[in-house]
Motif scaffolding. Structure first.
Motif, PDB file in Angstrom:
ATOM      1  N   ALA A 227      56.922  80.716  76.315  1.00 52.47           N
ATOM      2  CA  ALA A 227      57.108  79.940  75.085  1.00 52.47           C
ATOM      3  C   ALA A 227      56.089  80.339  74.023  1.00 52.47           C
ATOM      4  O   ALA A 227      56.435  80.523  72.841  1.00 52.47           O
ATOM      5  N   GLU A 228      54.827  80.476  74.422  1.00 53.73           N
ATOM      6  CA  GLU A 228      53.807  80.834  73.435  1.00 53.73           C
ATOM      7  C   GLU A 228      54.050  82.218  72.853  1.00 53.73           C
ATOM      8  O   GLU A 228      53.855  82.435  71.649  1.00 53.73           O
ATOM      9  N   GLU A 229      54.469  83.154  73.686  1.00 51.76           N
ATOM     10  CA  GLU A 229      54.724  84.507  73.179  1.00 51.76           C
ATOM     11  C   GLU A 229      55.945  84.550  72.273  1.00 51.76           C
ATOM     12  O   GLU A 229      56.118  85.502  71.513  1.00 51.76           O
ATOM     13  N   ALA A 230      56.781  83.507  72.347  1.00 51.46           N
ATOM     14  CA  ALA A 230      57.911  83.389  71.412  1.00 51.46           C
ATOM     15  C   ALA A 230      57.520  82.639  70.148  1.00 51.46           C
ATOM     16  O   ALA A 230      58.357  82.445  69.261  1.00 51.46           O
ATOM     17  N   GLY A 231      56.259  82.199  70.076  1.00 49.17           N
ATOM     18  CA  GLY A 231      55.773  81.536  68.866  1.00 49.17           C
ATOM     19  C   GLY A 231      55.555  80.052  68.984  1.00 49.17           C
ATOM     20  O   GLY A 231      55.214  79.402  67.988  1.00 49.17           O
ATOM     21  N   ALA A 232      55.739  79.477  70.163  1.00 52.24           N
ATOM     22  CA  ALA A 232      55.569  78.035  70.333  1.00 52.24           C
ATOM     23  C   ALA A 232      54.093  77.653  70.331  1.00 52.24           C
ATOM     24  O   ALA A 232      53.219  78.461  70.645  1.00 52.24           O
ATOM     25  N   ARG A 233      53.843  76.393  69.996  1.00 54.28           N
ATOM     26  CA  ARG A 233      52.516  75.818  70.156  1.00 54.28           C
ATOM     27  C   ARG A 233      52.482  75.025  71.450  1.00 54.28           C
ATOM     28  O   ARG A 233      53.340  74.179  71.692  1.00 54.28           O
ATOM     29  N   ALA A 234      51.499  75.312  72.301  1.00 48.76           N
ATOM     30  CA  ALA A 234      51.368  74.633  73.589  1.00 48.76           C
ATOM     31  C   ALA A 234      50.035  73.900  73.620  1.00 48.76           C
ATOM     32  O   ALA A 234      49.009  74.444  73.223  1.00 48.76           O
ATOM     33  N   ARG A 235      50.070  72.656  74.085  1.00 47.40           N
ATOM     34  CA  ARG A 235      48.843  71.876  74.166  1.00 47.40           C
ATOM     35  C   ARG A 235      48.962  70.820  75.250  1.00 47.40           C
ATOM     36  O   ARG A 235      50.050  70.535  75.745  1.00 47.40           O
ATOM     37  N   GLY A 236      47.817  70.259  75.612  1.00 41.42           N
ATOM     38  CA  GLY A 236      47.771  69.219  76.621  1.00 41.42           C
ATOM     39  C   GLY A 236      47.004  68.014  76.114  1.00 41.42           C
ATOM     40  O   GLY A 236      46.893  67.792  74.906  1.00 41.42           O
ATOM     41  N   GLU A 237      46.478  67.245  77.029  1.00 36.10           N
ATOM     42  CA  GLU A 237      45.740  66.036  76.691  1.00 36.10           C
ATOM     43  C   GLU A 237      44.523  66.375  75.833  1.00 36.10           C
ATOM     44  O   GLU A 237      43.756  67.277  76.133  1.00 36.10           O
ATOM     45  N   GLY A 238      44.365  65.642  74.727  1.00 37.48           N
ATOM     46  CA  GLY A 238      43.191  65.815  73.879  1.00 37.48           C
ATOM     47  C   GLY A 238      43.073  67.183  73.257  1.00 37.48           C
ATOM     48  O   GLY A 238      41.961  67.624  72.926  1.00 37.48           O
TER      49      GLY A 238
END
Length: 267
Positions: A227-238
């Motif tokens: 997903a990130e290599e397709a341009g998505a933003r990935a994040r978790g808690e805080g």
């Protein structure tokens, strides 16, 4: 030291072979081997067989690398790299013959903790459809060789969100309550039942976002990189990296709006 392209070739080879094995076993019939956290959290004999197949193939192709899978004990790494593997992501779908399950293979460095590892290469195979999702760090994400790019929804109201639910009944009830705080603000919600495929769907623009708590490292190791290599933003808690605490992956266009909504809904 292998390049990311070489690691991706290994990941893709092994995931394809494992997918072919799992599909053959699915055609022969499914036998439940055990339950884990609850009666609905099942493991099949195929889960175990496929994981051992992947472990053996990686020992041949990437000797010295660690192994961290869903079903068996981990193998320590002597190279700094670890293969994070889900032999069948979406086991309940696999059991019921729903064609949304996958083999997920990723290689990371920095250990087996998703808060600190760096994913290097990943492959997710859907044996039922024949689709192969791949990515390498800095090399982009692909579906069957075609470059992927995330969607660009104009607003949160036009956002299709994927999610999943826990095997624990009490936690599922709490998650359903959180969905009530989201569903009126977005286009709709999908629950497909295989986190790796959901994350790849964000990469492919089939979903605009994916949100879930409780994912294990093998559930998201490959899919988040794709997903990130397709341009998505990935994040978790805080604002940390995705982990069991929280995994949110979305198109950048609605990421800030989505985060605010998740806070309001107490997801």
């Amino acid at each position: 030291m292998p390049t990311t392209a070489e690691l991706l070739e290994i990941a893709t080879t092994v995931a394809r072979e494992a997918g072919e094995l799992a599909l053959r076993r699915r055609g022969e019939g499914v036998r439940i081997a055990a339950t884990k956290s609850s009666l609905v959290d099942v493991v099949t004999e195929t889960d175990r067989e496929v994981e051992e197949f992947i472990r053996a193939r990686l020992a041949e192709l990437a000797p010295g690398d660690g192994f961290f899978g869903e079903e068996g004990a981990p193998d320590e790494s002597t190279t700094g790299r670890t293969w994070v593997v889900d032999p069948i992501d979406g086991t309940v779908n696999f059991v019921y013959g729903i064609p949304a399950w996958a083999v997920s293979v990723a290689v990371v460095d920095g250990g087996a903790d998703p808060l600190i590892w760096r994913a290097l290469a990943a492959c997710v195979v859907n044996p039922s459809s024949g689709e192969v999702f791949t990515a390498s760090l800095g090399g982009g994400a692909y579906l069957d060789g075609e470059r992927l790019a995330v969607s660009r929804p104009d607003s949160l109201a036009e956002t299709l969100v994927g999610t999943g639910f826990s095997y624990d009944a009490e936690r599922r009830v709490a998650q359903a309550a959180a969905v009530q705080g989201i569903i009126g603000e977005v286009r709709d919600i999908r629950r497909i039942g295989a986190a790796a495929l959901d994350l790849c769907s964000v990469a492919a623009g089939r979903l605009d976002a994916y949100v879930e708590r409780g994912l294990k490292p093998w559930d998201h190791a490959a899919g988040v990189l794709i997903a990130e290599e397709a341009g998505a933003r990935a994040r978790g808690e805080g604002g940390r990296r995705p982990s069991a605490s929280l995994t949110v992956v979305s198109a950048p266009a609605i990421a800030d709006e989505l985060d605010a909504l998740l806070d309001r809904a107490a997801v």
